[in-house]
Design a protein around this motif. Structure first.
Motif, PDB file in Angstrom:
ATOM      1  N   LEU A 266       0.786  -1.236   0.000  1.00  0.00           N
ATOM      2  CA  LEU A 266       0.000   0.000   0.000  1.00  0.00           C
ATOM      3  C   LEU A 266       0.818   1.287   0.000  1.00  0.00           C
ATOM      4  N   PRO A 267       1.921   1.411   0.743  1.00  0.00           N
ATOM      5  CA  PRO A 267       2.650   2.687   0.692  1.00  0.00           C
ATOM      6  C   PRO A 267       3.096   3.080  -0.715  1.00  0.00           C
ATOM      7  N   ARG A 268       3.599   2.127  -1.508  1.00  0.00           N
ATOM      8  CA  ARG A 268       4.029   2.443  -2.878  1.00  0.00           C
ATOM      9  C   ARG A 268       2.838   2.865  -3.732  1.00  0.00           C
ATOM     10  N   LEU A 269       1.729   2.172  -3.580  1.00  0.00           N
ATOM     11  CA  LEU A 269       0.557   2.501  -4.387  1.00  0.00           C
ATOM     12  C   LEU A 269      -0.028   3.836  -3.967  1.00  0.00           C
ATOM     13  N   ARG A 270      -0.011   4.128  -2.680  1.00  0.00           N
ATOM     14  CA  ARG A 270      -0.457   5.441  -2.195  1.00  0.00           C
ATOM     15  C   ARG A 270       0.363   6.543  -2.839  1.00  0.00           C
ATOM     16  N   ASP A 271       1.684   6.384  -2.834  1.00  0.00           N
ATOM     17  CA  ASP A 271       2.545   7.432  -3.390  1.00  0.00           C
ATOM     18  C   ASP A 271       2.364   7.558  -4.903  1.00  0.00           C
ATOM     19  N   ALA A 272       2.123   6.438  -5.596  1.00  0.00           N
ATOM     20  CA  ALA A 272       1.886   6.508  -7.036  1.00  0.00           C
ATOM     21  C   ALA A 272       0.604   7.279  -7.324  1.00  0.00           C
ATOM     22  N   TYR A 273      -0.434   7.028  -6.541  1.00  0.00           N
ATOM     23  CA  TYR A 273      -1.697   7.743  -6.741  1.00  0.00           C
ATOM     24  C   TYR A 273      -1.542   9.231  -6.439  1.00  0.00           C
ATOM     25  N   LEU A 274      -0.783   9.569  -5.411  1.00  0.00           N
ATOM     26  CA  LEU A 274      -0.655  10.972  -4.991  1.00  0.00           C
ATOM     27  C   LEU A 274       0.287  11.779  -5.876  1.00  0.00           C
ATOM     28  N   GLU A 275       1.161  11.115  -6.617  1.00  0.00           N
ATOM     29  CA  GLU A 275       2.165  11.828  -7.416  1.00  0.00           C
ATOM     30  C   GLU A 275       1.563  12.905  -8.318  1.00  0.00           C
ATOM     31  N   PRO A 276       0.484  12.628  -9.069  1.00  0.00           N
ATOM     32  CA  PRO A 276      -0.068  13.686  -9.934  1.00  0.00           C
ATOM     33  C   PRO A 276      -0.688  14.858  -9.192  1.00  0.00           C
ATOM     34  N   TRP A 277      -0.902  14.720  -7.886  1.00  0.00           N
ATOM     35  CA  TRP A 277      -1.536  15.795  -7.121  1.00  0.00           C
ATOM     36  C   TRP A 277      -0.529  16.727  -6.474  1.00  0.00           C
ATOM     37  N   THR A 278       0.767  16.418  -6.560  1.00  0.00           N
ATOM     38  CA  THR A 278       1.768  17.285  -5.948  1.00  0.00           C
ATOM     39  C   THR A 278       1.902  18.573  -6.757  1.00  0.00           C
ATOM     40  N   GLY A 279       2.493  19.574  -6.137  1.00  0.00           N
ATOM     41  CA  GLY A 279       2.632  20.877  -6.776  1.00  0.00           C
ATOM     42  C   GLY A 279       1.555  21.832  -6.309  1.00  0.00           C
ATOM     43  N   ASP A 280       1.596  23.070  -6.800  1.00  0.00           N
ATOM     44  CA  ASP A 280       0.642  24.109  -6.398  1.00  0.00           C
ATOM     45  C   ASP A 280       0.630  24.290  -4.884  1.00  0.00           C
ATOM     46  N   GLY A 281       1.807  24.155  -4.283  1.00  0.00           N
ATOM     47  CA  GLY A 281       1.915  24.343  -2.838  1.00  0.00           C
ATOM     48  C   GLY A 281       1.624  23.109  -2.023  1.00  0.00           C
ATOM     49  N   ARG A 282       1.258  22.005  -2.665  1.00  0.00           N
ATOM     50  CA  ARG A 282       0.954  20.778  -1.929  1.00  0.00           C
ATOM     51  C   ARG A 282       2.199  19.904  -1.862  1.00  0.00           C
ATOM     52  N   THR A 283       2.511  19.420  -0.675  1.00  0.00           N
ATOM     53  CA  THR A 283       3.677  18.567  -0.481  1.00  0.00           C
ATOM     54  C   THR A 283       3.248  17.104  -0.416  1.00  0.00           C
ATOM     55  N   ALA A 284       4.217  16.220  -0.671  1.00  0.00           N
ATOM     56  CA  ALA A 284       3.926  14.792  -0.591  1.00  0.00           C
ATOM     57  C   ALA A 284       3.496  14.412   0.817  1.00  0.00           C
ATOM     58  N   ALA A 285       4.145  14.983   1.828  1.00  0.00           N
ATOM     59  CA  ALA A 285       3.791  14.649   3.213  1.00  0.00           C
ATOM     60  C   ALA A 285       2.376  15.103   3.542  1.00  0.00           C
ATOM     61  N   GLY A 286       2.001  16.296   3.105  1.00  0.00           N
ATOM     62  CA  GLY A 286       0.650  16.781   3.365  1.00  0.00           C
ATOM     63  C   GLY A 286      -0.405  15.950   2.665  1.00  0.00           C
ATOM     64  N   LEU A 287      -0.106  15.517   1.442  1.00  0.00           N
ATOM     65  CA  LEU A 287      -1.060  14.692   0.706  1.00  0.00           C
ATOM     66  C   LEU A 287      -1.215  13.326   1.362  1.00  0.00           C
ATOM     67  N   ARG A 288      -0.106  12.787   1.881  1.00  0.00           N
ATOM     68  CA  ARG A 288      -0.213  11.502   2.584  1.00  0.00           C
ATOM     69  C   ARG A 288      -1.105  11.629   3.810  1.00  0.00           C
ATOM     70  N   ARG A 289      -0.965  12.739   4.536  1.00  0.00           N
ATOM     71  CA  ARG A 289      -1.827  12.945   5.714  1.00  0.00           C
ATOM     72  C   ARG A 289      -3.294  13.004   5.300  1.00  0.00           C
ATOM     73  N   ALA A 290      -3.577  13.640   4.188  1.00  0.00           N
ATOM     74  CA  ALA A 290      -4.962  13.778   3.749  1.00  0.00           C
ATOM     75  C   ALA A 290      -5.552  12.442   3.306  1.00  0.00           C
ATOM     76  N   LEU A 291      -4.699  11.578   2.771  1.00  0.00           N
ATOM     77  CA  LEU A 291      -5.224  10.299   2.297  1.00  0.00           C
ATOM     78  C   LEU A 291      -5.657   9.401   3.446  1.00  0.00           C
ATOM     79  N   GLY A 292      -5.154   9.662   4.654  1.00  0.00           N
ATOM     80  CA  GLY A 292      -5.556   8.868   5.812  1.00  0.00           C
ATOM     81  C   GLY A 292      -7.058   8.898   6.050  1.00  0.00           C
ATOM     82  N   PRO A 293      -7.647  10.081   6.247  1.00  0.00           N
ATOM     83  CA  PRO A 293      -9.103  10.110   6.420  1.00  0.00           C
ATOM     84  C   PRO A 293      -9.871   9.731   5.160  1.00  0.00           C
ATOM     85  N   ALA A 294      -9.317  10.056   3.978  1.00  0.00           N
ATOM     86  CA  ALA A 294     -10.015   9.709   2.732  1.00  0.00           C
ATOM     87  C   ALA A 294     -10.161   8.205   2.591  1.00  0.00           C
ATOM     88  N   TRP A 295      -9.205   7.458   3.073  1.00  0.00           N
ATOM     89  CA  TRP A 295      -9.241   5.988   3.072  1.00  0.00           C
ATOM     90  C   TRP A 295     -10.532   5.504   3.726  1.00  0.00           C
TER      91      TRP A 295
END
Length: 338
Positions: A266-295
């Motif tokens: 799951l960690p690799r797949l999470r990061d693959a899904y989040l990759e296109p959402w990075t940028g525009d001020g969004r960090t990988a760490a912040g996106l990972r935190r957001a995916l927790g409740p979205a799960w």
């Protein structure tokens, strides 16, 4: 010359009532499909294969040249799929099937064959060598890219009839699901009520990610996308879709991948899904935190779709689905954070 025989598959739903049982409906629907083929210069040959489920009628029609065309009829609760499929083919043509014909009023679609199912590709790869969870990475990247491309169309998608479950109103959506579920046991109703404050916190955490609502497939398992050629994937079967936070989409593919490959994937797949959402001020760490409740919040889309049956389906079937949906909702809310 086509044979009029048809092989009918009812799966685990031998008693489900669908329009297929009505001779007038069959004649109307199949006549429409035949005219759609003729308009494309296609001629049908061989027997038809019919797949009946409470949520759709699907007819495989063989055509000259060895290809297949699929007629699909949705029930009223997901009749929007025909118009949505047509619109997606305009907005994100590389990611979806382009229908041969649609009837948006009746929820009918005529679709080309999409090639190899991703599930079959996984099974074939597993037969040759050890199963590799990285096979899910590229489909998830492409799916996230499609979701991001569809953000400007969110309002228009809802106008097509796709249910809205916007991040800002997810608590009200949750309340509606609980209130409308007549099969809930008192203990389950109480447990869901006790979860509500935490549910609101999850929604607030997700909103802080700064990612706009867009289209969520709501059921993106390995049988809902095609792998027609190496590195390219086509997403289909939009009858459970909703407009909500995109990260809610991760629940179903993550559960499918976890079942096949184990939780370590799951960690690799999470990061693959989040990759296109990075940028525009969004960090990988912040996106990972957001995916927790979205799960967990992805369970809302699943709960809304479980109750979609054809009119005329037995009350017992609907009640059973509601009860199963309530239990599954509690199970998904209990998932540990990613």
């Amino acid at each position: 010359m086509r044979s009029d025989t048809a092989v009918v598959d009812r799966g685990k739903y031998p008693d489900a009532v669908t329009p297929w049982e009505r001779e007038d409906w069959r004649a109307d629907a199949l006549g429409w499909a035949e005219r759609g083929l003729a308009a494309r210069g296609l001629s049908e040959t061989g027997p038809r294969r019919v797949r009946l489920r409470p949520w759709s009628v699907l007819v495989r029609m063989s055509v000259a040249g060895g290809e297949a065309v699929w007629f699909k009829a949705n029930p009223p609760a997901s009749a929007f799929e025909a118009g949505l499929t047509e619109a997606l083919a305009r907005w994100v043509p590389g990611y979806v099937l382009r229908p041969l014909a649609v009837d948006t009023d009746r929820g009918w679609s005529l679709l080309p064959d999409g090639g190899t199912l991703f599930r079959d590709a996984l099974d074939s790869a597993a037969a040759r060598t050890a199963a590799d969870p990285r096979a899910w990475e590229e489909p998830l990247r492409q799916y996230a890219g499609m979701q991001r491309a569809l953000i400007p169309y969110a309002d228009e998608i809802e106008r097509l009839g796709v249910p809205g479950a916007r991040t800002a109103v997810l608590p009200e959506t949750f309340d509606g699901i609980v209130a409308g579920n007549t099969a809930l046991e008192p203990a389950d109703r109480r447990a869901l009520g006790e979860l509500r404050p935490r549910f609101v916190e999850w929604c607030e955490e997700l909103a802080e990610a700064g990612v706009a609502d867009t289209l969520d497939h709501c059921d993106l398992h390995d049988g809902q996308l095609f792998a027609p050629e190496p590195g390219r994937f086509t997403f289909f079967d939009w009858g459970d879709a909703a407009v909500t936070h995109p990260f809610c989409s991760f629940l179903v593919p993550a559960l499918a991948a976890r079942e096949r490959f184990g939780p370590e994937a799951l960690p690799r797949l999470r990061d693959a899904y989040l990759e296109p959402w990075t940028g525009d001020g969004r960090t990988a760490a912040g996106l990972r935190r957001a995916l927790g409740p979205a799960w967990r919040l992805g369970a809302i889309g699943r709960a809304r779709s479980w109750g979609r049956l054809f009119p005329g389906a037995s009350g017992g079937a609907r009640g059973t689905g509601d009860a199963q949906g309530a239990r599954r909702l509690l199970e998904l809310f209990a998932e540990p954070p990613l």
